[in-house]
Design an enzyme around this catalytic site. Structure first.
Site, mmCIF file in Angstrom:
data_model
loop_
_atom_site.group_PDB
_atom_site.id
_atom_site.type_symbol
_atom_site.label_atom_id
_atom_site.label_comp_id
_atom_site.label_asym_id
_atom_site.label_seq_id
_atom_site.Cartn_x
_atom_site.Cartn_y
_atom_site.Cartn_z
ATOM 1 C CE LYS A 129 66.675 16.071 69.570
ATOM 2 N NZ LYS A 129 66.106 15.971 70.919
ATOM 3 C CG ASN A 162 66.491 16.553 79.062
ATOM 4 O OD1 ASN A 162 66.256 17.570 78.439
ATOM 5 N ND2 ASN A 162 66.891 16.623 80.321
ATOM 6 C CB THR A 163 62.185 14.037 80.932
ATOM 7 O OG1 THR A 163 61.965 15.100 80.000
ATOM 8 C CG2 THR A 163 61.190 14.170 82.072
ATOM 9 N N GLY A 200 60.915 10.176 75.319
ATOM 10 C CA GLY A 200 59.967 9.266 75.937
ATOM 11 C C GLY A 200 60.568 8.137 76.736
#
Length: 254
Positions: A96, A205-206, A184
């Site tokens: 990535k 992810n977050t 996002g």
């Protein structure tokens, strides 16, 4: 069966997961399992390949494709160096690609990303570049040999959702490669919306890692991605300016 094909490899899950920000490795592993993902990303700077018991231990390559990212690279040269390190130390040839020279918003540098993609593709890497939602750059990367396109929904870690929706729609329309909406997405509804637009997959992810219960949140994103994909495949109804009655107003009382 509805599967995703990336560079000749088949995936049954359209949810990819990042591994940063988790409180501990065990929670991360449980969240990965709960998400149903078959691909997760890992920052090369976080892995000490000289230590056998690093945080990737116990994650079988039979169950997951590990996708190292070049997080922290500020230009093409640094990104290429990190990719080569991943191949040399871990045998990873899927990358990535992230080139983010601006530290506050971590927005990707398109020119440097394209340059690094061209180099790495020639060296035999399977490259999935993280980009701004730029349709022109997306076509250039496609022509350069990228394996998929990973445009952002909004800046990394902001949880703001699909702020770039109009440009994402153009990329999805034009792309001949899989489009993975990356960065996002802060709620399962954001992931579902991306899939309804026709994205081939999303990366989260977050939103999972910082949730009060990352495992339940991973399950929620799994369901959202599946629902969004099913809605897209079923064919969403067109939006209308005026109301349209759902029951006939004539004929049935005769």
């Amino acid at each position: 069966m509805d599967t995703l094909l990336v560079s000749g490899r088949t995936f049954h899950s359209r949810l990819f997961v990042g591994t940063g920000k988790f409180g501990n490795p065990e929670v991360m592993k449980l969240a990965l399992a709960a998400s149903g993902t078959e691909m997760f990303t890992v920052a090369l700077r976080r892995v000490d390949f000289s230590v056998p018991d690093n945080f990737l231990s116990g994650l079988s390559s039979e169950n997951y494709l590990i996708l190292p990212n070049t997080s922290g690279a500020e230009d093409a040269e640094q990104a290429v160096r990190l990719a080569r390190l991943a191949l040399r130390c871990g045998g990873f040839n899927w990358i990535k690609l992230e080139v983010t020279p601006e530290p506050r918003y971590l927005l990707p540098d398109g020119a440097q990303t394209l340059k690094a993609t061209e180099i790495l593709v020639k060296e035999g890497f399977t490259v999935l570049p993280y980009i701004n939602a730029d349709p022109i750059l997306a076509k250039q990367l496609e022509e350069a040999g990228a394996a998929a396109l990973m445009p952002l929904g909004s800046p990394i870690g902001t949880n703001r959702g699909l702020q770039t929706q109009a440009m994402l729609e153009i990329i999805i329309e034009q792309a001949k490669l899989p489009v993975v909406v990356d960065a996002g997405l802060g709620a399962p509804s954001h992931a579902a919306k991306a899939m309804e637009l026709g994205a081939d997959a999303v990366l989260v992810n977050t939103a999972i890692a910082i949730a009060r219960d990352p495992i339940k949140m991973a399950e929620a994103f799994k369901s959202a991605v599946e629902a969004g994909r099913a809605a897209y495949c079923a064919g969403l109804g067109e939006k209308n300016k005026f109301s349209s009655p759902t029951s006939p107003l004539t004929g049935f009382l005769k």
